[in-house]
Design a protein around this motif. Structure first.
Motif, mmCIF file in Angstrom:
data_model
loop_
_atom_site.group_PDB
_atom_site.id
_atom_site.type_symbol
_atom_site.label_atom_id
_atom_site.label_comp_id
_atom_site.label_asym_id
_atom_site.label_seq_id
_atom_site.Cartn_x
_atom_site.Cartn_y
_atom_site.Cartn_z
ATOM 1 N N GLY A 10 0.747 -1.153 0.042
ATOM 2 C CA GLY A 10 0.101 -0.103 0.045
ATOM 3 C C GLY A 10 0.910 1.243 0.057
ATOM 4 N N GLU A 11 1.869 1.394 0.850
ATOM 5 C CA GLU A 11 2.843 2.468 0.826
ATOM 6 C C GLU A 11 3.505 2.628 -0.542
ATOM 7 N N VAL A 63 2.496 1.889 -3.394
ATOM 8 C CA VAL A 63 1.521 2.228 -4.312
ATOM 9 C C VAL A 63 1.241 4.035 -4.112
ATOM 10 N N SER A 64 1.090 4.401 -2.978
ATOM 11 C CA SER A 64 0.998 5.699 -2.436
ATOM 12 C C SER A 64 2.037 6.608 -2.728
ATOM 13 N N ALA A 65 3.281 5.958 -2.699
ATOM 14 C CA ALA A 65 4.550 6.641 -3.294
ATOM 15 C C ALA A 65 4.721 6.787 -4.769
ATOM 16 N N LYS A 66 4.291 5.757 -5.457
ATOM 17 C CA LYS A 66 4.186 5.925 -6.936
ATOM 18 C C LYS A 66 3.191 6.852 -7.182
ATOM 19 N N GLU A 67 1.909 7.099 -6.602
ATOM 20 C CA GLU A 67 0.702 7.934 -6.933
ATOM 21 C C GLU A 67 1.463 9.358 -6.787
ATOM 22 N N GLN A 68 2.154 9.512 -5.680
ATOM 23 C CA GLN A 68 2.833 10.620 -5.080
ATOM 24 C C GLN A 68 3.792 11.266 -6.107
ATOM 25 N N ARG A 109 2.062 12.651 -9.159
ATOM 26 C CA ARG A 109 1.541 13.886 -8.990
ATOM 27 C C ARG A 109 2.409 14.677 -9.101
#
Length: 190
Positions: free
Chosen positions: A47-48, A50-55, A58
């Motif tokens: 999950g982290e 995926v969140s880091a990739k999205e960030q 962005r």
């Protein structure tokens, strides 16, 4: 007695075997607990990630947008940098046009002066045109509030309503953007 000793040995062996089974059960439950903990930790890390990739995506998009906006700002600054000086020069064009309008063309002594002013005005307007400064002279056209400023409206049965019937002062655009609106008189319906 031998039966008692054998029974005691059997009980000790059974107790030892029970202890070993309990230890094995504890170990297997510890293994199961540690596998479950590792799986939970793996899910959290996924999950982290995926969140880091999205960030990161962005942040990259924001950087591209900022770069694009900066390029557009620089382009606009280059394109419209002449606007202030053009506003300072337009009254000179107006004065040259007024001077031409006030000269009596019947007087031969002033004909050479009129020609000189005409040539000066032409070279001035040509220089402005080379820098994409175009004249807005809406005489006889429909009134357009984006490029014209109505000074007054007068009844005129000869032309359609909202038609420019007189231009007090010409307007100018720089690369299509209005620098000064044309000051006009508009016909109104009877």
């Amino acid at each position: 007695m031998e039966a008692n000793v054998a029974n005691e040995e059997f009980q000790e062996a059974s107790a030892q075997e029970a202890a070993e089974n309990a230890a094995t059960a504890n170990n297997s439950s510890d293994v199961e607990i540690s596998i479950e903990a590792l799986q939970a930790q793996l899910a959290a890390l996924a999950g982290e990630l995926v969140s880091a990739k999205e960030q990161a995506l962005r942040s990259q998009a924001e950087a591209q947008n900022a770069r694009r906006r900066a390029e557009q700002d620089v382009e606009k600054a280059h394109k419209y940098s002449l606007e202030k000086i053009i506003n300072d020069l337009l009254p000179i064009v107006d004065n040259l046009e007024r001077a031409l309008g006030s000269i009596d063309t019947d007087n031969e002594a002033l004909t050479a002066t009129a020609e000189g002013i005409q040539l000066t005005l032409k070279s001035f307007t040509d220089a402005l045109a080379r820098h994409q400064v175009l004249v807005v002279n809406p005489q006889g056209e429909a009134f357009d509030p984006q490029f014209h400023e109505a000074v007054s409206a007068v009844p005129s049965p000869d032309v359609a309503p909202n038609t420019v019937i007189n231009v007090f002062q010409k307007g100018y655009t720089l690369h299509g953007r209005l620098v000064r609106p044309a000051m006009v008189v508009v016909a109104k319906g009877a």
